[in-house]
Design an enzyme around this catalytic site. Sequence first.
Site, mmCIF file in Angstrom:
data_model
loop_
_atom_site.group_PDB
_atom_site.id
_atom_site.type_symbol
_atom_site.label_atom_id
_atom_site.label_comp_id
_atom_site.label_asym_id
_atom_site.label_seq_id
_atom_site.Cartn_x
_atom_site.Cartn_y
_atom_site.Cartn_z
ATOM 1 N N PHE A 8 0.844 -1.200 0.000
ATOM 2 C CA PHE A 8 0.000 0.000 0.000
ATOM 3 C C PHE A 8 0.880 1.251 0.000
ATOM 4 C CE2 PHE A 8 -3.588 2.653 1.773
ATOM 5 C CZ PHE A 8 -4.470 2.397 0.729
ATOM 6 N N LYS A 128 6.599 -5.972 -12.499
ATOM 7 C CA LYS A 128 7.170 -6.608 -13.695
ATOM 8 C C LYS A 128 7.636 -8.027 -13.405
ATOM 9 C CE LYS A 128 10.055 -3.150 -14.313
ATOM 10 N NZ LYS A 128 9.458 -2.102 -13.491
ATOM 11 N N GLU A 152 -1.541 -5.068 -16.929
ATOM 12 C CA GLU A 152 -1.431 -3.997 -17.923
ATOM 13 C C GLU A 152 -0.355 -2.982 -17.571
ATOM 14 O OE1 GLU A 152 -1.339 -2.217 -20.974
ATOM 15 O OE2 GLU A 152 -3.222 -3.319 -21.094
ATOM 16 N N VAL A 155 4.202 -2.570 -18.357
ATOM 17 C CA VAL A 155 5.025 -2.137 -19.488
ATOM 18 C C VAL A 155 5.043 -0.624 -19.659
ATOM 19 C CG1 VAL A 155 5.318 -2.256 -22.011
ATOM 20 C CG2 VAL A 155 4.789 -4.320 -20.710
ATOM 21 N N GLY A 209 12.344 13.634 -9.791
ATOM 22 C CA GLY A 209 11.695 12.390 -9.380
ATOM 23 C C GLY A 209 11.571 11.362 -10.475
ATOM 24 N N GLU A 212 15.700 7.290 -9.714
ATOM 25 C CA GLU A 212 15.959 6.948 -8.318
ATOM 26 C C GLU A 212 17.347 7.435 -7.902
ATOM 27 O OE1 GLU A 212 13.771 5.465 -6.389
ATOM 28 O OE2 GLU A 212 12.289 4.950 -7.926
ATOM 29 N N ASP A 223 15.449 -2.147 -16.611
ATOM 30 C CA ASP A 223 13.999 -1.946 -16.541
ATOM 31 C C ASP A 223 13.348 -2.289 -17.880
ATOM 32 O OD1 ASP A 223 11.445 -0.688 -15.448
ATOM 33 O OD2 ASP A 223 11.864 0.663 -17.117
ATOM 34 N N LYS A 227 10.582 -5.402 -19.461
ATOM 35 C CA LYS A 227 9.400 -5.033 -20.231
ATOM 36 C C LYS A 227 9.431 -5.691 -21.605
ATOM 37 C CE LYS A 227 8.928 -0.632 -17.801
ATOM 38 N NZ LYS A 227 9.075 0.841 -17.878
ATOM 39 N N GLY A 324 4.210 7.515 -13.037
ATOM 40 C CA GLY A 324 3.292 8.410 -12.332
ATOM 41 C C GLY A 324 2.328 7.610 -11.480
#
Length: 351
Positions: A8, A128, A152, A155, A209, A212, A223, A227, A324
């Site tokens: 959470f 992922k 969904e 990716v 932001g 990282e 990353d 994907k 986001g």
Amino acid sequence: MNIAFIGFGGVGQALAQILLEKNHHLNEKYGLNTKIVAVSDVMKGSVYDPEGLNIEDLLSSVKEKGSVEEYPDSSTVQKGLNSIQTIEDTNADMIVEVTFTDVETGQPAIDHCETAFQKGKSVVTTNKGPAAVKLNSLLKLAEENGAFFGFEGTVMSGTPALRLPETTLAGNDIREVVGILNGTTNYILTEMEKGLSFEDSLKQAQSLGYAEADPTNDVEGYDVRYKAAILANYVLGEEVSAKEIHCEGIRSVSQDMVQDALDEGKRWKLLARIKKEDGKVEATVQPEKIEMTNPLAGVTGATNAILYDCDLAGPIMLTGAGAGLKETGFSLLIDIIHAHLESKKQTSGVR
């Protein structure tokens, strides 16, 4: 639909806020009634109420006191369940899996998914790991137990990079998928075109932001590699291990290289390229110098884009935010709505 959150953090809270704000719309348009009944987070504790949690109280307990266990007590509220207990022992039928996951092993998310499916409970996730490491077996386990598996957001966050080829482009043979799938690296390359060094562009991305404190996962291409594996498995139907995908990040792209490319009428982009040829699928992740006429060349900043080469529709490009909190929360909502509509079809006997 009774929902339990496993994890959470920002994304989970964003989805909870969306469900609060969109409750009337979801009910009116889709006949979807959602009720958050449980939350389990390794840092924020856990809370369960079979009658449903008040979302405003839930969010304020986290934002003001840092723990869901600060949620008001009542005769029906139970606290202290771990993630597996929350999946197995609550009345949730939809599990929102948004924990931090090791993408190399897919854990703990894979265990969470398998536990849910074995109980006949559906899962939506933005992790992922499970989709990149064990997609086909998880899809099979979900199907065997009459559950739904939605991923969904793995990716391109809220931009439907998986739903589009599966539904809207159905009937096409998709021969190649090429994408800008990491907003951080695309932002860095865009800033380098303005004259900034790699280091300064990275610092700027971190300050905004986008990156990282440890940017390795982004700038080394890892990353994007995961994907690419998901796209190969799900869109092109070929089981490809992420570890088998050639992967090169953008550290080797110098300021001189960026400026020389511009002088040639070209741009450097970090691209995932998944191609099907002679029944085999090959995937790569690496910087490529592309012509300005290439539709991906116009994608700048932290934006993501993906290009599908279809035998019938030709090239189809999808672009949008690849990150986001609200956007990623929305990707979970896409899957929740789809799971609900699928359930309605099965209940009514429509196929």
